[in-house]
Scaffold this motif. Structure first.
Motif, PDB file in Angstrom:
ATOM      1  N   SER A  41      37.670 106.292  -8.174  1.00  0.00           N
ATOM      2  CA  SER A  41      36.625 106.373  -7.150  1.00  0.00           C
ATOM      3  C   SER A  41      37.029 105.677  -5.860  1.00  0.00           C
ATOM      4  O   SER A  41      36.879 106.228  -4.763  1.00  0.00           O
ATOM      5  CB  SER A  41      35.326 105.750  -7.685  1.00  0.00           C
ATOM      6  N   ALA A  44      39.718 107.297  -3.709  1.00  0.00           N
ATOM      7  CA  ALA A  44      39.312 108.592  -3.157  1.00  0.00           C
ATOM      8  C   ALA A  44      38.644 108.408  -1.801  1.00  0.00           C
ATOM      9  O   ALA A  44      38.622 109.337  -0.983  1.00  0.00           O
ATOM     10  CB  ALA A  44      38.344 109.296  -4.115  1.00  0.00           C
ATOM     11  N   SER A 191      31.413 108.211  -4.325  1.00  0.00           N
ATOM     12  CA  SER A 191      32.625 107.423  -4.512  1.00  0.00           C
ATOM     13  C   SER A 191      32.350 105.937  -4.303  1.00  0.00           C
ATOM     14  O   SER A 191      32.855 105.087  -5.048  1.00  0.00           O
ATOM     15  CB  SER A 191      33.714 107.899  -3.536  1.00  0.00           C
ATOM     16  N   SER A 195      32.486 103.220  -7.340  1.00  0.00           N
ATOM     17  CA  SER A 195      33.421 102.095  -7.252  1.00  0.00           C
ATOM     18  C   SER A 195      32.709 100.778  -7.546  1.00  0.00           C
ATOM     19  O   SER A 195      33.218  99.926  -8.291  1.00  0.00           O
ATOM     20  CB  SER A 195      34.046 102.032  -5.849  1.00  0.00           C
ATOM     21  N   GLY A 225      40.124 112.427  -4.577  1.00  0.00           N
ATOM     22  CA  GLY A 225      39.624 112.715  -3.240  1.00  0.00           C
ATOM     23  C   GLY A 225      40.100 114.059  -2.731  1.00  0.00           C
ATOM     24  O   GLY A 225      39.329 114.842  -2.160  1.00  0.00           O
TER      25      GLY A 225
END
Length: 306
Positions: A41, A44, A191, A195, A225
């Motif tokens: 995450s 990305a 994302s 994270s 990503g």
């Protein structure tokens, strides 16, 4: 609209996501799932930001009107990701990929339950057929066949099906969010949320990776990503009903990667069950396309002329 470009971008996204999943499986014995989710995450985010800058959409691509909705979507989506990553450590790669496609089938059911969508006989029968395919894939894990039942692989099946259920619920949140938010906003804040949530697993066994492993972990985020950008872009060039069926190419790619990289030979029950799941998914997609065409015709017929 350019369907050929849309299909190409979709296939590229499938390749990128499948390779990413293979790398995650490669590190599954060494790196905890929560730690893998964080790298997937967090790394990305710069790719997504770079994409927004390139498209001159940075100022409009990050603002949100529904932060709490993004958190809910992020929480359930992160849970799904963690369960699916954990399952890769227990199941053969093609089997985990095939069982993951339970999610679109469950989305149909959840959409009827939570969004009030009308699910008619065709879609319901397709969902039931797909679930039959899932059961066939699971037969070895249920002890029905003699293909080498293990407790670890049974756990893997439970994890991937739980992940599929969470993925389906995440789709319900996304369907609500897209009514008010840009796709780039949804992708970026997922994302970020994922994270942050992944960091909460830090006390539960994160490890210091070797340099080579660290590079691979970062690559999973970069690929994640890139895959999201390719996927999002594919829908700019072609309708979802055109590009969505190519998602199932990942099963074929997973079979090749599983055999060449992990020495996993697919079983007959896995192949038969996967074919049924894929067929059911494509049937639902094609039916949605037909219904969309019919709704468009009805709207045109009801529009006053002159």
């Amino acid at each position: 609209m350019n369907p050929s470009t849309g299909i190409l971008l979709k296939i590229l996204s499938v390749v990128v996501f499948t390779v990413m999943a293979a790398i995650i499986k490669l590190n599954a014995d060494e790196i905890p799932a929560g730690q893998q989710v964080f790298f997937r995450s967090f790394f990305a985010i710069p790719v997504i930001l770079g994409w927004l800058i390139w498209r001159h959409e940075l100022s409009s691509g990050l603002g949100t009107k529904r932060p709490i909705n993004h958190f809910y979507r992020g929480f359930i989506g992160t849970t799904a990701m963690g369960l699916n990553f954990a399952a890769l450590g227990y199941l053969p790669f093609p089997e985990a990929t095939a069982l993951g496609y339970t999610a679109p089938l469950l989305t149909v059911i959840f959409a009827a339950m939570f969004l009030g969508e009308d699910v008619r006989a065709f879609r319901l029968i397709s969902v039931l057929n797909g679930l039959v395919g899932v059961v066939i894939v699971l037969l070895p894990r249920l002890g029905v066949t003699s293909e080498g039942l293990t407790t670890a692989q049974t756990l893997g099946a439970v994890l991937v099906l739980s992940g599929a259920a969470c993925s389906a619920l995440a789709q319900i949140f996304i369907r609500k969010l897209v009514l008010e938010e840009r796709t780039s906003v949804i992708v970026f804040w997922f994302s970020v949320t994922s994270s942050i949530l992944a960091l909460t697993t830090l006390p539960f066994g994160w490890v210091v990776p070797a340099p080579g492993t660290l590079v691979l972990l970062i690559v999973t985020g970069l690929l994640g990503g890139l895959g999201q950008i390719l996927l999002t872009s594919s829908y700019r060039f072609a309708p979802a009903s055109v590009v969505a069926p190519f998602e199932y190419a990942s099963v074929i790619l997973a079979l090749a990667i599983g055999y060449l990289s992990f020495g996993e030979v697919p079983t007959l029950t896995m192949l038969v069950g996967s074919a049924i799941v894929i067929g059911a998914g494509i049937a639902i997609i094609l039916r949605e396309r037909q219904l969309g065409i019919e709704r468009t015709r009805q709207r045109k017929a009801m529009t006053p002329q002159g």
